[in-house]
Design a protein around this motif. Structure first.
Motif, short mmCIF file in Angstrom:
data_model
loop_
_atom_site.label_atom_id
_atom_site.label_comp_id
_atom_site.label_asym_id
_atom_site.label_seq_id
_atom_site.Cartn_x
_atom_site.Cartn_y
_atom_site.Cartn_z
N LEU A 173 0.98 -1.23 0.16
CA LEU A 173 0.40 0.27 -0.33
C LEU A 173 0.81 1.18 -0.16
O LEU A 173 0.72 2.06 -0.73
CB LEU A 173 -0.99 0.00 1.19
CG LEU A 173 -1.56 -1.03 1.77
CD1 LEU A 173 -3.02 -1.24 2.36
CD2 LEU A 173 -2.78 -1.88 0.15
N THR A 174 2.23 1.11 0.17
CA THR A 174 2.68 2.16 0.24
C THR A 174 3.58 2.91 -1.11
O THR A 174 3.48 4.16 -1.06
CB THR A 174 3.82 2.14 1.37
OG1 THR A 174 4.68 0.54 1.09
CG2 THR A 174 3.93 2.29 3.24
N MET A 191 2.56 6.69 4.31
CA MET A 191 1.84 5.68 6.00
C MET A 191 2.31 5.16 7.04
O MET A 191 3.79 5.05 6.97
CB MET A 191 1.30 4.99 4.86
CG MET A 191 -0.70 4.02 4.52
SD MET A 191 -0.74 2.73 3.58
CE MET A 191 -1.27 1.87 5.59
N THR A 192 1.24 4.94 7.89
CA THR A 192 2.27 5.28 9.26
C THR A 192 1.78 3.67 9.62
O THR A 192 1.05 3.02 9.05
CB THR A 192 1.73 6.68 10.31
OG1 THR A 192 0.84 6.25 10.39
CG2 THR A 192 1.71 7.65 9.43
N VAL A 238 11.94 -5.96 8.96
CA VAL A 238 11.02 -5.83 9.64
C VAL A 238 12.23 -4.90 11.13
O VAL A 238 12.28 -6.45 11.72
CB VAL A 238 9.55 -5.42 10.26
CG1 VAL A 238 8.84 -4.58 8.90
CG2 VAL A 238 8.95 -6.73 10.47
N SER A 239 11.20 -4.11 11.99
CA SER A 239 12.27 -4.33 13.77
C SER A 239 11.08 -4.23 14.98
O SER A 239 11.78 -3.96 15.79
CB SER A 239 13.30 -3.20 13.34
OG SER A 239 12.68 -2.36 13.53
N VAL A 240 9.72 -3.68 14.47
CA VAL A 240 9.01 -3.74 15.37
C VAL A 240 7.98 -4.71 15.19
O VAL A 240 7.32 -5.09 14.41
CB VAL A 240 7.79 -2.59 15.29
CG1 VAL A 240 7.42 -1.74 15.73
CG2 VAL A 240 9.56 -1.37 14.94
N ASP A 296 6.84 -3.34 3.82
CA ASP A 296 7.04 -2.25 4.72
C ASP A 296 5.91 -3.25 5.99
O ASP A 296 4.58 -3.89 5.93
CB ASP A 296 6.92 -1.48 4.91
CG ASP A 296 6.09 -0.91 4.05
OD1 ASP A 296 5.06 -0.35 4.93
OD2 ASP A 296 6.02 -0.72 2.55
N LEU A 297 6.10 -2.23 7.24
CA LEU A 297 5.11 -3.05 8.81
C LEU A 297 4.23 -2.05 8.46
O LEU A 297 3.30 -2.51 8.78
CB LEU A 297 5.72 -1.53 9.97
CG LEU A 297 5.69 -2.40 10.93
CD1 LEU A 297 5.29 -4.06 11.13
CD2 LEU A 297 6.31 -1.42 12.55
#
Ligand code: OOG
Ligand code: MG
Length: 267
Positions: free
Chosen positions: A32-33, A39-40, A80-82, A156-157
């Motif tokens: 989607l990004t 986008m957050t 990813v890291s979270v 991505d996240l």
């Protein structure tokens, strides 16, 4: 959420519809990004909540939640890291030892997880692993079948959160056990595909202790204005990396102390 919303209400509804279409009809879409580069994480959860609302309006029942990207193996595999969370519905559940169809999935992968069934409702913020253990009825072994709707499993996240953490199917089984009878940090797991060991790990891979992942999930739920109700089925996150499966494959996930969970894949 630490990140603010950048999407408008119309964008959120449009993206919810787009993700629902890709999930329901099993086709890949660009992340989607690509269209919304700003986008957050908060935007990702807004789309995920819209997706949940749409499914529930169609009669799907919320049965629980999952933590994702809680182990180093998974974070490295997916870049990813979270950690993140996603919801689970009755339509995603499959019985132990069943044949799971792949024609209604894009590119399924399987991962071993420790699942919790809650006997008390938990409400964040400030939920701890000790709170989680006190509120747990029992734990059981599970295999999650994830299926990113993004081309090539590349995301991505913000995008993966909008896609409900790639949630697709899940199978619980094995032996249910009380948490006080186990050391949940040191359980070994082995995954076999067609009789060969393809990956293995230990439950401490999940944020040091699977109950930590559930506490994190409850605290994220609080930010979404939700709690974790008694009776929920909750998966604490893949212990090992996820393994691709195709029709003809059979999977056995063997968990120390918790028994094994099996399934096979068909067209
Ligand atoms: C995101 C799903 C992550 C887990 O257990 O870490 C997840 C993905 O890898 O597509 O379910
Ligand atoms: Mg998972």
């Amino acid at each position: 959420m630490s990140n603010n919303l950048t999407l408008s209400r119309e964008d959120i509804v449009r993206l919810g519809e787009r993700v629902e279409g890709a999930q329901t009809r099993a086709y890949a879409i660009p992340k989607l990004t690509d269209e919304y580069p700003d986008m957050t994480i908060a935007d990702g959860y807004a789309v995920q909540s819209e997706l949940r609302r749409r499914f529930i309006a169609k009669g799907h029942k919320l049965v629980g939640w999952k933590a994702g990207l809680t182990s180093k193996a998974k974070m490295q595999q997916m870049g990813v890291s979270v950690p993140s969370i996603g919801f689970l519905t009755d339509r995603m559940a499959r019985p132990e030892n069943s044949a799971i169809t792949t024609s209604d999935l894009v590119h399924p992968r399987v991962e071993c997880e420790v699942a919790f069934v809650m006997k008390e409702t938990l409400q964040g913020p400030g939920c701890t692993a000790a709170d989680v253990l006190a509120a747990t009825d029992y734990v059981l072994p599970a295999v999650e079948i994830i299926d990113s709707r993004f081309s090539g499993f590349k995301f991505d996240l913000a995008s993966v959160i909008a896609d409900n953490g790639s949630s697709a199917r899940f199978v619980g089984g094995g032996r249910a056990r009380y948490v006080e009878d186990l050391d949940l940090r040191t359980l070994g797991v082995v995954m076999e595909k067609n009789g060969e060991i393809v990956t293995l790990g230990a439950s401490a891979a999940v944020l040091g202790h699977p109950a930590e992942a559930i506490a994190m999930l409850v605290n994220i739920l609080a930010e979404l204005g939700e709690n974790l109700p008694a009776g929920s089925f909750v998966m604490s996150g893949g212990i090992t990396e996820a393994i691709p499966v195709k029709p003809g494959d059979s999977i056995v996930a063997r968990f120390q102390e918790l028994g094994s969970v099996s399934m096979r894949f068909v067209e």
